[in-house]
Design a protein around this motif. Structure first.
Motif, PDB file in Angstrom:
ATOM      1  N   GLU A  39      55.876  42.611  -2.670  1.00  0.00           N
ATOM      2  CA  GLU A  39      54.877  41.864  -3.432  1.00  0.00           C
ATOM      3  C   GLU A  39      53.440  42.217  -3.059  1.00  0.00           C
ATOM      4  O   GLU A  39      52.536  41.389  -3.218  1.00  0.00           O
ATOM      5  N   SER A  40      53.214  43.427  -2.551  1.00  0.00           N
ATOM      6  CA  SER A  40      51.872  43.863  -2.215  1.00  0.00           C
ATOM      7  C   SER A  40      51.831  45.388  -2.218  1.00  0.00           C
ATOM      8  O   SER A  40      52.867  46.045  -2.256  1.00  0.00           O
ATOM      9  N   CYS A  41      50.622  45.941  -2.180  1.00  0.00           N
ATOM     10  CA  CYS A  41      50.447  47.392  -2.224  1.00  0.00           C
ATOM     11  C   CYS A  41      49.762  47.880  -0.950  1.00  0.00           C
ATOM     12  O   CYS A  41      48.847  47.222  -0.421  1.00  0.00           O
ATOM     13  N   GLU A  42      50.201  49.039  -0.471  1.00  0.00           N
ATOM     14  CA  GLU A  42      49.571  49.662   0.691  1.00  0.00           C
ATOM     15  C   GLU A  42      48.161  50.135   0.317  1.00  0.00           C
ATOM     16  O   GLU A  42      47.915  50.553  -0.815  1.00  0.00           O
ATOM     17  N   ILE A  43      47.267  50.080   1.300  1.00  0.00           N
ATOM     18  CA  ILE A  43      45.893  50.550   1.085  1.00  0.00           C
ATOM     19  C   ILE A  43      45.827  52.057   1.282  1.00  0.00           C
ATOM     20  O   ILE A  43      45.255  52.784   0.457  1.00  0.00           O
ATOM     21  N   LEU A  44      46.383  52.546   2.372  1.00  0.00           N
ATOM     22  CA  LEU A  44      46.572  53.967   2.623  1.00  0.00           C
ATOM     23  C   LEU A  44      48.062  54.179   2.899  1.00  0.00           C
ATOM     24  O   LEU A  44      48.845  53.237   2.855  1.00  0.00           O
ATOM     25  N   VAL A  45      48.444  55.389   3.182  1.00  0.00           N
ATOM     26  CA  VAL A  45      49.866  55.681   3.384  1.00  0.00           C
ATOM     27  C   VAL A  45      50.417  54.858   4.545  1.00  0.00           C
ATOM     28  O   VAL A  45      49.944  54.970   5.690  1.00  0.00           O
ATOM     29  N   GLU A  77      57.384  53.104   6.317  1.00  0.00           N
ATOM     30  CA  GLU A  77      57.612  54.306   7.128  1.00  0.00           C
ATOM     31  C   GLU A  77      58.097  55.480   6.285  1.00  0.00           C
ATOM     32  O   GLU A  77      58.666  56.429   6.806  1.00  0.00           O
ATOM     33  N   ASP A  78      57.859  55.435   4.964  1.00  0.00           N
ATOM     34  CA  ASP A  78      58.374  56.498   4.098  1.00  0.00           C
ATOM     35  C   ASP A  78      57.358  57.607   3.836  1.00  0.00           C
ATOM     36  O   ASP A  78      57.639  58.557   3.113  1.00  0.00           O
ATOM     37  N   GLY A  79      56.161  57.495   4.419  1.00  0.00           N
ATOM     38  CA  GLY A  79      55.151  58.533   4.235  1.00  0.00           C
ATOM     39  C   GLY A  79      54.576  58.585   2.834  1.00  0.00           C
ATOM     40  O   GLY A  79      53.990  59.593   2.427  1.00  0.00           O
ATOM     41  N   ILE A  80      54.705  57.493   2.085  1.00  0.00           N
ATOM     42  CA  ILE A  80      54.223  57.420   0.707  1.00  0.00           C
ATOM     43  C   ILE A  80      53.355  56.174   0.558  1.00  0.00           C
ATOM     44  O   ILE A  80      53.691  55.103   1.069  1.00  0.00           O
ATOM     45  N   LYS A  81      52.244  56.322  -0.130  1.00  0.00           N
ATOM     46  CA  LYS A  81      51.406  55.161  -0.452  1.00  0.00           C
ATOM     47  C   LYS A  81      52.010  54.493  -1.687  1.00  0.00           C
ATOM     48  O   LYS A  81      51.949  55.030  -2.786  1.00  0.00           O
ATOM     49  N   ASN A  82      52.607  53.321  -1.482  1.00  0.00           N
ATOM     50  CA  ASN A  82      53.294  52.669  -2.585  1.00  0.00           C
ATOM     51  C   ASN A  82      53.204  51.153  -2.460  1.00  0.00           C
ATOM     52  O   ASN A  82      52.542  50.623  -1.564  1.00  0.00           O
TER      53      ASN A  82
END
Length: 715
Positions: A629-635, A620-625
């Motif tokens: 142990e995983s990465c967001e696909i979009l924000v 919910e931080d408005g950042i794609k990060n």
């Protein structure tokens, strides 16, 4: 230029018609002697109307001809007219094609897999055949070439800049062409995964290579992702190749799968539920697939023993050996997990008893003078098969779950006098050779033992063992065909040792001196040559990387020595380029693995990159990060967060006009660009309407004439 002339007579000024009423009319007299000009006779009224209709029809036909030819642009017009109303129209007789659709303009579409436009073309000659070529002007690629068609059909355009060339030929084979450029505009669209099987099976001992296609009408190369991946899963996903400007192929792959990927032995199989995603940075799509690794029964691995020589008397009469045998499923021989079988035959191939082997694989034998001779020994090792197995192991892995065996053989010579073996001939004859990287060179030696002991050969590249062979009879030869790797330039040796297994290490040896010439390589091939794992084969690197770790603060990491003094300036420079200044400058790492184990890092992807640092990354931080142990696909979606909106999630989101349609998705209903009705069709309809009006008026006048006749008779 030769011209054809059509002449149309048009009345410039219709003659005045003076109508006189006469109480007394000379029967069948059209001209009245008392009056100049025309006189009107009621009986001949229909003749006058027919003349008037003829003039109108003639002029309407003239207009139709002009409109027809001018609207199709078949020819260029010239002409003249005189004061008598004579109009001459000249039509030049060159051959031309007119493309009325598509036009030189922009066609707006909603998202669709096909962008269909009308293809309307005509010619001022009799065309025997038609064909067209469609060009992607933006990428200078031919999309469709020499496609036959009939006029007034449709074709599928591509997004953005199109170039269409229409061809036709006449009966003499003369080819005429015309071209038009137009633009197909579509809104930003989401990438679309065509199809990934919900269940994928791969066997232990092999590798996975599964291809799927992705369409992105924005002509972008979408970024793929698979979750989970290493270290939780042995699978990776990469871009593979481009099919055309909007369709690209991706590959889900792995290295050679083994027991470590299954987790343990005798488990039967292990399944990995994988989320495969693609993203263009604004929209995404994903599919789920269940990849099952099926366990197989591996044959026991048994180390070679090699030829042996012992004395029949005196010292060195004892042969002691502990069999090195291990099975991935059943365990090792020392743990009594394998079954052993021993066979010994003498030089006449008759069964012989020299020694036995214990269930733990131990041979302890002392020879005597009465046992002199050469013996061949075979040891068979059997495992117990799989305790648990997948029901489809035979279908997918082509093996039953039953037990498997391996065999090791060697010869043992018992002698009172041992003479050294020697090499009788060799190839190449030149002992100093020059070869190129990537070149294959053939070597062989012929061996002889004066005691007729069976021989072993050992081939080495420098000091690295390439090949071992056992049990050669006298006069036979050992050979190797070796390809020098693309990292082996310089001075090296190829050496072969020939031994009869004497405990005093008696052997003969031969050496070739090599000068390997460096060869630059743009593209390598799959493993080849002999002696796998050693130098001497070509290998194509195939890297797969884990997901990025959580972003760490670069300055703090430098102070804690988690980031070196050489690495920090590079990270900071990349942060500055992205305006991630001060405490927002971070870095993250990942691990990459070469699935083909080429022992080269020339094509290895980066394992460190700059990133935007935030103290507590979350969904919910408005950042794609990356976090958890995983990465967001979009924000704030995909990976560790909720799934990202897609065009197949059954919800109206991401600007869709309906559920999973419109906006970046497929159009909600069939749409087709409208084209203008050709002007000539409108004029033809207008002329037919005018003719109908004239006919109705004529019929009305004829009716009135009949009424007048009846009235005149009554009078």
């Amino acid at each position: 230029m030769k011209k054809e002339k059509w002449i149309f007579i048009m009345s410039k000024v219709l003659p005045r018609i003076r109508i006189f009423e006469h109480k007394k009319i000379v029967q069948n007299n059209f001209l009245c002697p008392k009056t100049k000009g025309f006189s009107w006779h009621p009986k001949n009224e229909h003749i006058i109307f027919l003349i008037l209709i003829s003039f109108i029809a003639l002029n309407l036909i003239n207009i139709l001809v002009l409109v027809w030819f001018s609207s199709t642009e078949l020819s260029r017009f010239t002409g003249e007219a005189d004061n008598m109303g004579l109009v001459a129209i000249y039509i030049q007789d060159w051959k031309r094609i007119n493309i009325s659709s598509p036009e030189n303009k922009t066609y707006n579409f909603s998202f669709a897999l096909n962008y269909t436009l009308n293809l309307n073309a005509s010619a001022n000659f009799q065309a025997d055949s038609w064909w067209y070529t469609l060009i992607d002007k933006g990428n200078e690629l031919v999309v469709a070439q020499d496609v036959p068609f009939s006029p007034n059909t449709t074709f599928n355009a591509i997004t953005r800049e199109n170039g269409l060339i229409v061809f036709a030929n006449d009966s003499s084979g003369n080819i005429v062409n015309e071209s038009v450029e137009f633009f197909v505009a579509v809104p930003s669209s989401a990438p679309k995964i065509h199809y990934i099987s919900p269940d994928i099976f791969v066997c232990e001992g092999s590798y996975l290579s599964y291809f799927f296609n992705v369409t992105d009408l924005d002509e972008q190369i979408a970024t793929p992702s698979i979750n989970p991946t290493a270290p939780s899963s042995p699978f990776y996903v990469v871009f593979s190749r481009t099919i055309n400007s909007t369709v690209r192929t991706y590959e889900i792959f792995s290295g050679i799968l083994d027991k470590s990927d299954l987790g343990q032995a005798n488990i039967g199989s292990r399944s990995f539920l994988e989320n495969v995603s693609v993203s263009d940075g604004q929209y995404s799509d994903y599919n789920q697939t269940n990849i099952t690794v099926i366990e197989i029964n591996n044959a026991p691995a048994v180390s070679p023993i090699g030829v042996q020589t012992v004395w029949g008397s005196g010292e060195n009469r004892t042969f002691y050996h502990e069999l090195d045998a291990n099975d991935a499923e059943s365990g090792n021989v020392s743990g009594l997990n394998l079954t052993l079988q021993l066979i010994i035959r003498n030089s006449t191939n008759e069964p012989a008893y020299l020694f036995n082997i214990t269930p733990m694989g131990i041979i302890n034998f002392t020879a005597n003078e009465n046992q002199t001779g050469v013996y061949r020994v075979w040891i068979y090792v059997y495992d117990d098969g799989l305790k648990n197995y997948h029901p489809n192991i035979t279908d997918y892995c082509n093996q039953p779950p039953t037990n498997k065996s391996s065999m090791v053989n060697f010869s043992i010579t018992i002698t009172n006098e041992n003479r050294l073996p020697y090499i009788t001939s060799y190839y190449p004859l030149n002992l100093s050779l020059a070869a190129y990287e990537g070149e294959a060179v053939y070597f062989n030696v012929t061996m002889f033992d004066p005691d007729w002991t069976l021989l072993d050969s050992y081939w080495y590249f420098d000091d690295a063992l390439l090949k071992y062979e056992s049990g050669f009879d006298n006069g036979t030869f050992s050979e190797i065909n070796y390809t020098f790797s693309h990292s082996s330039s310089g001075n090296h040796t190829i050496r072969v040792n020939v031994t009869d297994g004497d405990l005093t290490n008696s052997y003969d040896s031969f050496v070739w001196n090599l000068s390997i010439i460096d060869v630059p390589v743009l593209e390598t091939s799959f493993p080849g040559g002999e002696g796998g794992g050693a130098p001497g084969f070509l290998c194509r690197e195939k890297w797969g990387c884990s997901q990025w770790n959580e972003c760490k603060n670069a300055k703090d990491s430098l102070d804690r020595f988690a980031l070196s003094n050489d690495q920090y300036p590079i990270i900071k420079e990349n942060c500055d380029m992205n305006s991630w200044l001060g405490t927002y400058c971070g870095f993250q790492i990942r691990t990459c693995k070469d699935a083909n184990k080429c022992n080269s890092t020339e094509e290895k992807p980066s394992e460190m990159q700059a990133c935007y640092y935030t103290e507590n990354p979350n969904c919910e931080d408005g950042i794609k990060n990356c976090h958890d142990e995983s990465c967001e696909i979009l924000v704030d979606c995909g990976g560790p967060c909720k799934p990202c909106p897609t065009c197949s999630d059954g919800m109206q989101n991401q600007g869709e006009e309906g559920v999973d349609c419109g906006g970046p998705c497929k159009q909600c209903q069939a749409e087709r660009p409208l084209t203008k009705t050709p002007f000539r069709y409108f004029m033809v309809a207008l002329i037919i309407l005018l003719l109908l009006i004239v006919v109705i008026i004529s019929l009305k006048h004829l009716k009135m004439e009949r009424l007048r006749k009846l009235e005149s008779r009554k009078i």
